[in-house]
Design an enzyme around this catalytic site. Structure first.
Site, PDB file in Angstrom:
ATOM      1  CD1 TRP A   1      -1.384 -12.739   2.900  1.00  0.00           C
ATOM      2  CD2 TRP A   1      -1.078 -14.573   1.650  1.00  0.00           C
ATOM      3  NE1 TRP A   1      -0.063 -12.795   2.556  1.00  0.00           N
ATOM      4  CE2 TRP A   1       0.156 -13.909   1.784  1.00  0.00           C
ATOM      5  CE3 TRP A   1      -1.128 -15.740   0.897  1.00  0.00           C
ATOM      6  CZ2 TRP A   1       1.332 -14.372   1.205  1.00  0.00           C
ATOM      7  CZ3 TRP A   1       0.039 -16.204   0.317  1.00  0.00           C
ATOM      8  CH2 TRP A   1       1.251 -15.533   0.474  1.00  0.00           C
TER       9      TRP A   1
ATOM     10  CD  GLN B   1       2.914  -7.517   1.724  1.00  0.00           C
ATOM     11  OE1 GLN B   1       2.968  -8.716   1.532  1.00  0.00           O
ATOM     12  NE2 GLN B   1       3.516  -6.638   0.929  1.00  0.00           N
TER      13      GLN B   1
ATOM     14  CD1 TRP C   1      -5.921 -10.982  13.705  1.00  0.00           C
ATOM     15  CD2 TRP C   1      -3.863 -11.372  12.922  1.00  0.00           C
ATOM     16  NE1 TRP C   1      -5.199 -11.587  14.706  1.00  0.00           N
ATOM     17  CE2 TRP C   1      -3.928 -11.833  14.253  1.00  0.00           C
ATOM     18  CE3 TRP C   1      -2.666 -11.528  12.230  1.00  0.00           C
ATOM     19  CZ2 TRP C   1      -2.844 -12.435  14.909  1.00  0.00           C
ATOM     20  CZ3 TRP C   1      -1.590 -12.118  12.875  1.00  0.00           C
ATOM     21  CH2 TRP C   1      -1.682 -12.563  14.191  1.00  0.00           C
TER      22      TRP C   1
ATOM     23  CG  ASP D   1       9.041  -9.445   6.149  1.00  0.00           C
ATOM     24  OD1 ASP D   1       8.646  -9.518   4.964  1.00  0.00           O
ATOM     25  OD2 ASP D   1       8.620 -10.193   7.047  1.00  0.00           O
TER      26      ASP D   1
ATOM     27  CB  SER E   1       6.525  -6.951   4.448  1.00  0.00           C
ATOM     28  OG  SER E   1       5.139  -7.082   4.585  1.00  0.00           O
TER      29      SER E   1
ATOM     30  CD1 TRP F   1      -4.505  -9.441   2.135  1.00  0.00           C
ATOM     31  CD2 TRP F   1      -6.004 -10.474   3.420  1.00  0.00           C
ATOM     32  NE1 TRP F   1      -3.820 -10.016   3.187  1.00  0.00           N
ATOM     33  CE2 TRP F   1      -4.732 -10.667   3.991  1.00  0.00           C
ATOM     34  CE3 TRP F   1      -7.114 -11.041   4.057  1.00  0.00           C
ATOM     35  CZ2 TRP F   1      -4.522 -11.391   5.155  1.00  0.00           C
ATOM     36  CZ3 TRP F   1      -6.908 -11.765   5.229  1.00  0.00           C
ATOM     37  CH2 TRP F   1      -5.624 -11.935   5.761  1.00  0.00           C
ATOM     38  CG  MET F   2      -4.062  -3.738   4.512  1.00  0.00           C
ATOM     39  SD  MET F   2      -4.492  -2.178   5.312  1.00  0.00           S
ATOM     40  CE  MET F   2      -4.854  -2.786   6.940  1.00  0.00           C
ATOM     41  CG  ASN F   3      -0.865  -9.160   4.707  1.00  0.00           C
ATOM     42  OD1 ASN F   3      -1.280  -9.130   3.563  1.00  0.00           O
ATOM     43  ND2 ASN F   3       0.324  -9.640   4.996  1.00  0.00           N
ATOM     44  CG  ASP F   4       2.710  -7.743   6.808  1.00  0.00           C
ATOM     45  OD1 ASP F   4       1.760  -8.372   7.269  1.00  0.00           O
ATOM     46  OD2 ASP F   4       3.771  -8.285   6.449  1.00  0.00           O
TER      47      ASP F   4
HETATM   48  N1  DQQ Z   1       3.444 -10.890   5.542  1.00  0.00           N
HETATM   49  C1  DQQ Z   1       4.313 -11.473   6.527  1.00  0.00           C
HETATM   50  C2  DQQ Z   1       5.664 -11.071   6.068  1.00  0.00           C
HETATM   51  C3  DQQ Z   1       5.566 -11.194   4.599  1.00  0.00           C
HETATM   52  C4  DQQ Z   1       4.190 -10.687   4.325  1.00  0.00           C
HETATM   53  C5  DQQ Z   1       3.973 -11.004   7.908  1.00  0.00           C
HETATM   54  C6  DQQ Z   1       3.511 -11.414   3.204  1.00  0.00           C
HETATM   55  O1  DQQ Z   1       6.693 -11.872   6.587  1.00  0.00           O
HETATM   56  O2  DQQ Z   1       6.544 -10.420   3.922  1.00  0.00           O
HETATM   57  O3  DQQ Z   1       2.594 -10.885   8.131  1.00  0.00           O
HETATM   58  O4  DQQ Z   1       2.218 -10.894   2.970  1.00  0.00           O
END
Ligand code: DQQ
Length: 483
Positions: A56, A48, A286, A154, A93, A29-32
């Protein structure tokens, strides 16, 4: 390749939906995007990451480096949760700064039930960004006492005069999204000043901005200031709001508000100023398919291409893909202009393409059909609708697979008198990035199910389109062992 040196293995490299020139982790998984920083000749990018699966979960900071914004090497995970510490629930983040020669990550440490305790933490590197040491003073910032906040996370940190400033994403319960401003002499001791900006969630003109703001980004651009926030609207991540305005006495006064990207699949962006003074924008795309399909694939989340932001003479935002991406270009096709019939096929096809096309302004919809199967059973439409002055992507029939999300998405693009429609498209397996007239972008995920859904054709329902010219390139792959 560093990938091998650190023993990382890639999920199925022949997965037809896995992007091949966009950045993404080897698996899971990858996010921000987090903490982009130019360090000793390389762009470093963190993100992330859940190394335990394509969903997640316990948040780590994944890490990669690039000499040129195009080729990437994976590096070991930079941050992982430490049991019993302020980030025991995850390293969420944040950003990175040069602190007098010390690269410093400034991130959100989360703990407590349902990640309710959110505080700013620091980590530094003494070995050129290979390993990081968490600061003994963590956490360095906590929510101001007496405020009823929805979230506190963040951090976005910058240097101004002889002080550091930190903007934190938040929401004032019962009111709406807010960014809180702090000041520090040393990154460790912080004083709360006031909200940098806040907006009532009931205000809807021109857009509602929700009850909580994640991932604030605040920076000067062309004589103004820009605030980007990822808005949580009605309880779920919504879209990226972009305010342009003035910054006076440590207060931001918004003057214009627009959506940063008009697609459904773009969120949590972060920016960096590169050595050439360009404001580079990174964002997370995403997946646009079911969680079960993501589990089966073994990976989820893609970094959208690096984009360069600017301020246009009319005060609107300019947005364009980084010119470095031209290094990916392979086989080239140049087509002359002229009238083209609806669904007329071009001598261009593929799942990894860059297309530049200019259409004469017309009274009817014009654009392109992409990833089209020979009989048109699958196709994605990208077009301009002059009646509503909107740029549109229609993925209703992008895939025959019911796991793929459909929908029609778009946003305003007011073309000037006689201004042609200039499309600049990047296709990379399941991601489509559309740029138009250097000021609008639209990020969309598509998952064509047929191996022959590769065609490119004209879109001009009920007539013909006046194409001025079209150029296309097949683009290379940056990952090893790829298609
Ligand atoms: N992802 C959110 C942020 C948080 C992070 C935004 C958690 O607010 O810090 O996608 O993975």
């Amino acid at each position: 390749m560093i990938l091998k040196r650190f023993g990382l293995s890639v999920v199925d490299p022949f997965d037809p939906h896995r992007p091949q020139y966009h950045f993404l982790p080897p698996a899971n998984w990858m996010n921000d995007p987090n903490g982009p920083i130019f360090w000793q000749g390389c762009y470093h990018l963190f993100y992330q990451h859940n190394p335990e699966g394509p969903r997640w979960g316990p948040m780590h900071w994944g890490h990669a480096a690039s000499p040129d914004l195009v080729q990437w090497e994976h590096l070991p995970i930079a941050l992982a949760p430490t049991p019993g510490s302020p980030d025991e629930g995850g390293c969420w983040s944040g950003c990175a700064v040069h602190d007098g020669g010390v690269p410093t990550l400034i991130y959100t440490g989360v703990s407590g039930e349902r990640f309710q305790v959110q505080r700013t933490c620091l980590a530094t590197s003494a070995d050129g960004l290979l390993t990081f040491h968490k600061h003994p003073a963590n956490p360095v910032t906590e929510p101001p006492p007496g405020m009823d906040l929805v979230g506190f996370r963040d951090p976005c940190v910058w240097r101004e005069g002889d002080a550091w400033y930190q903007a934190i994403g938040s929401g004032i319960r019962g009111f709406g999204g807010a960014v809180l401003l702090y000041r520090s002499p040393d990154l460790v001791h912080w004083d709360y000043l006031h909200p940098l900006c806040a907006r009532n969630s009931r205000e809807a003109d021109p857009l509602p901005t929700g009850e909580m703001w994640e991932c604030p980004q605040f920076f000067p651009l062309g004589g103004r200031h820009v605030l980007l926030v990822s808005a949580i609207v009605e309880g779920r991540p919504g879209y990226v709001a972009c305010f342009v305005g003035r910054y006076e006495k440590q207060q931001f006064i918004p003057e214009a508000l627009r959506r940063l990207d008009h697609g459904p699949d773009y969120y949590a962006p972060i920016t960096q100023l590169d050595p050439a003074g360009r404001r580079i924008l990174w964002g997370w795309s995403w997946e646009g398919r079911s969680p079960a399909a993501q589990e089966a694939a073994g990976w989820a989340g893609v970094m959208a291409l690096p984009r360069i932001l600017s301020l246009r003479p009319d005060g609107d935002l300019g947005i364009a893909p980084a010119p470095e991406l031209a290094a990916l270009r392979g086989r080239h096709r140049q087509l002359g202009g002229g009238a083209v019939d609806d669904a007329e096929e071009f001598d261009v096809s593929g799942e990894r393409l860059e297309i530049l096309a200019e259409f004469e302004p017309q009274a009817r919809e014009v654009g392109l059909r992409l990833r089209r199967s020979p009989g048109g059973e699958e196709e994605t439409l990208v077009y301009y609708d002059p009646k509503s002055s909107r740029l549109v992507v229609d993925r209703e029939r992008a895939s025959l697979d019911p796991a793929a999300y459909a929908g029609v998405h778009g946003g305003p693009l007011a073309l000037g008198r006689d201004e042609p429609l200039r499309l600049h498209l990047f296709l990379d397996h399941s991601i489509l990035e559309v740029y138009a007239n250097e000021r609008v972008s639209l990020t969309e995920r598509i998952y064509p199910s047929r191996a022959d859904s590769l065609g490119v054709a004209a879109y001009a329902p009920g007539g013909r389109a006046s194409l001025l010219w079209l150029e296309a390139w097949e683009l290379g792959a940056i990952w090893e062992g790829t298609l």
